[in-house]
Design an enzyme around this catalytic site. Sequence first.
Site, PDB file in Angstrom:
ATOM      1  N   GLU A  34      31.787 -66.972  98.643  1.00  0.00           N
ATOM      2  CA  GLU A  34      32.104 -65.701  99.314  1.00  0.00           C
ATOM      3  C   GLU A  34      33.343 -65.827 100.229  1.00  0.00           C
ATOM      4  O   GLU A  34      33.429 -65.192 101.271  1.00  0.00           O
ATOM      5  CB  GLU A  34      30.903 -65.188 100.132  1.00  0.00           C
ATOM      6  CG  GLU A  34      29.661 -64.926  99.312  1.00  0.00           C
ATOM      7  CD  GLU A  34      29.576 -63.498  98.824  1.00  0.00           C
ATOM      8  OE1 GLU A  34      30.555 -62.750  98.984  1.00  0.00           O
ATOM      9  OE2 GLU A  34      28.527 -63.143  98.270  1.00  0.00           O
TER      10      GLU A  34
ATOM     11  N   SER B   9      39.541 -69.021  94.758  1.00  0.00           N
ATOM     12  CA  SER B   9      39.683 -67.894  95.675  1.00  0.00           C
ATOM     13  C   SER B   9      40.768 -66.905  95.250  1.00  0.00           C
ATOM     14  O   SER B   9      40.930 -65.862  95.879  1.00  0.00           O
ATOM     15  CB  SER B   9      40.015 -68.418  97.089  1.00  0.00           C
ATOM     16  OG  SER B   9      38.982 -69.250  97.570  1.00  0.00           O
TER      17      SER B   9
ATOM     18  N   THR C 274      33.964 -64.589  89.928  1.00  0.00           N
ATOM     19  CA  THR C 274      34.531 -65.935  89.842  1.00  0.00           C
ATOM     20  C   THR C 274      34.655 -66.409  88.399  1.00  0.00           C
ATOM     21  O   THR C 274      33.782 -66.158  87.567  1.00  0.00           O
ATOM     22  CB  THR C 274      33.652 -66.925  90.634  1.00  0.00           C
ATOM     23  OG1 THR C 274      33.536 -66.475  91.978  1.00  0.00           O
ATOM     24  CG2 THR C 274      34.261 -68.317  90.631  1.00  0.00           C
ATOM     25  N   GLU C 275      35.748 -67.113  88.133  1.00  0.00           N
ATOM     26  CA  GLU C 275      35.966 -67.725  86.832  1.00  0.00           C
ATOM     27  C   GLU C 275      36.342 -69.185  87.006  1.00  0.00           C
ATOM     28  O   GLU C 275      36.808 -69.593  88.070  1.00  0.00           O
ATOM     29  CB  GLU C 275      37.077 -66.987  86.066  1.00  0.00           C
ATOM     30  CG  GLU C 275      36.757 -65.532  85.796  1.00  0.00           C
ATOM     31  CD  GLU C 275      37.862 -64.817  85.027  1.00  0.00           C
ATOM     32  OE1 GLU C 275      38.834 -65.499  84.637  1.00  0.00           O
ATOM     33  OE2 GLU C 275      37.755 -63.595  84.841  1.00  0.00           O
TER      34      GLU C 275
ATOM     35  N   GLY D  41      15.469 -88.298 112.406  1.00  0.00           N
ATOM     36  CA  GLY D  41      15.612 -89.697 112.036  1.00  0.00           C
ATOM     37  C   GLY D  41      15.342 -89.921 110.559  1.00  0.00           C
ATOM     38  O   GLY D  41      15.731 -89.109 109.714  1.00  0.00           O
TER      39      GLY D  41
END
Length: 402
Positions: A365, A132, A126-127, A341
């Site tokens: 991913e 994607s 990734t960059e 709760g």
Amino acid sequence: MDFSLSPEHQMTQKMVRDFVQKEIAPVIKEYDRKQEPIPFALKRMGELGILGLPFPVRYGGQGMDYLAWGLACEELEAMDTSLRVAMSVHTGLSSMSIFQWGTEEQKQKFLVPLAKGEKIGCGAFTESGMGSDVAALRTSAKRDGDYYILNGEKMWISLASKADLALVTVKTNPSARKPSEGLSSFIVDLHSDGVKTGDLHGKLGVRAGSTGWISFTDVKVPAANRIGEEGEGFKITMSGFDHGRYTVASGATGLIRASLEASVKYAKARSTFGKPIAEHQLIQEKIAKMSQDYEIARLLYYQVGWLKNQGKRPTRETSFAKKFATEASFSAANEAIQIHGAYGFSDEYDVERYLRNSKGAVIYEGSSEVQILIQAGYALGERTDKPLRCELPAYDEAFWQS
């Protein structure tokens, strides 16, 4: 298909569950609050053989099959997502890619120490601004004799500052007919001159995990460190994502189970209007949905593990498992907070951490939106799995154990 687990599978489950319960449970809240990785976690996972679980003994692994790998990921993420993330990037993206695409020499040089946990690996794809669109990456490598010179930066890399080795995909041919045909993959020693790494802080979830960046400035990488042929980087990366998505799916299944177990325990102990909230039908509806989703997610990733064992490429089935399990885990954690709760809004209870951790998996991913496009492509007949030069080998017990 036989859905029963072998004694070896059950042994794997127990070993990993014992590890996380005895060694991680007492400290996970502390490190999540500090937003720091547990300092001994990776070392212990290596010592216990978890990091090399699905690899043949001859390559430093434990000789277990691909399903055992998924079972381990389920147990790890049932405690905390940061542990499974380590399996995704070290074992899935890095080690498994070398096992599938590497030469025998590369397996001995890189896979053996990774499988033994003597070195830590990561996947650097990734960059910033790329998202994607893997083919649009800008990090480049130019051939210079027996070396390639790498320049660029990778972002959102798990274990970036902890890893010794990184499987890095870069652009080697900017003039390629298609951008995806101009990529190549390398094993890069992150202790090389010109490599800098750093950590990202302020994450919503997976706070006990290391996420960072890697910068390459005129880094000399031996040509012998190239994984596969020049121009095969896109195929290597995509097959790596298949392995990584399998771990994400199996891990998310563990998070569903953890949310379910926490909700059942709390619902039986907490009373309103004179009876345990477990007897209120709207609470039962939430718990029933979690239980159903757990069974579906479990069967989906079992199917992927079985297909891998058979030597069949399960890209379509992995997409189903990844999308369903991650979205179901986010839903389960959200409903677990609702059941708890006001207490669910506090980090005194684990469900608060489960919700924060679960969100990332519907993004990394391959986001849920990407999985929809993959699945639609298969359904419409527009996508088929063409043979790869190097397919992941089917599990062979004799070979794995020898």
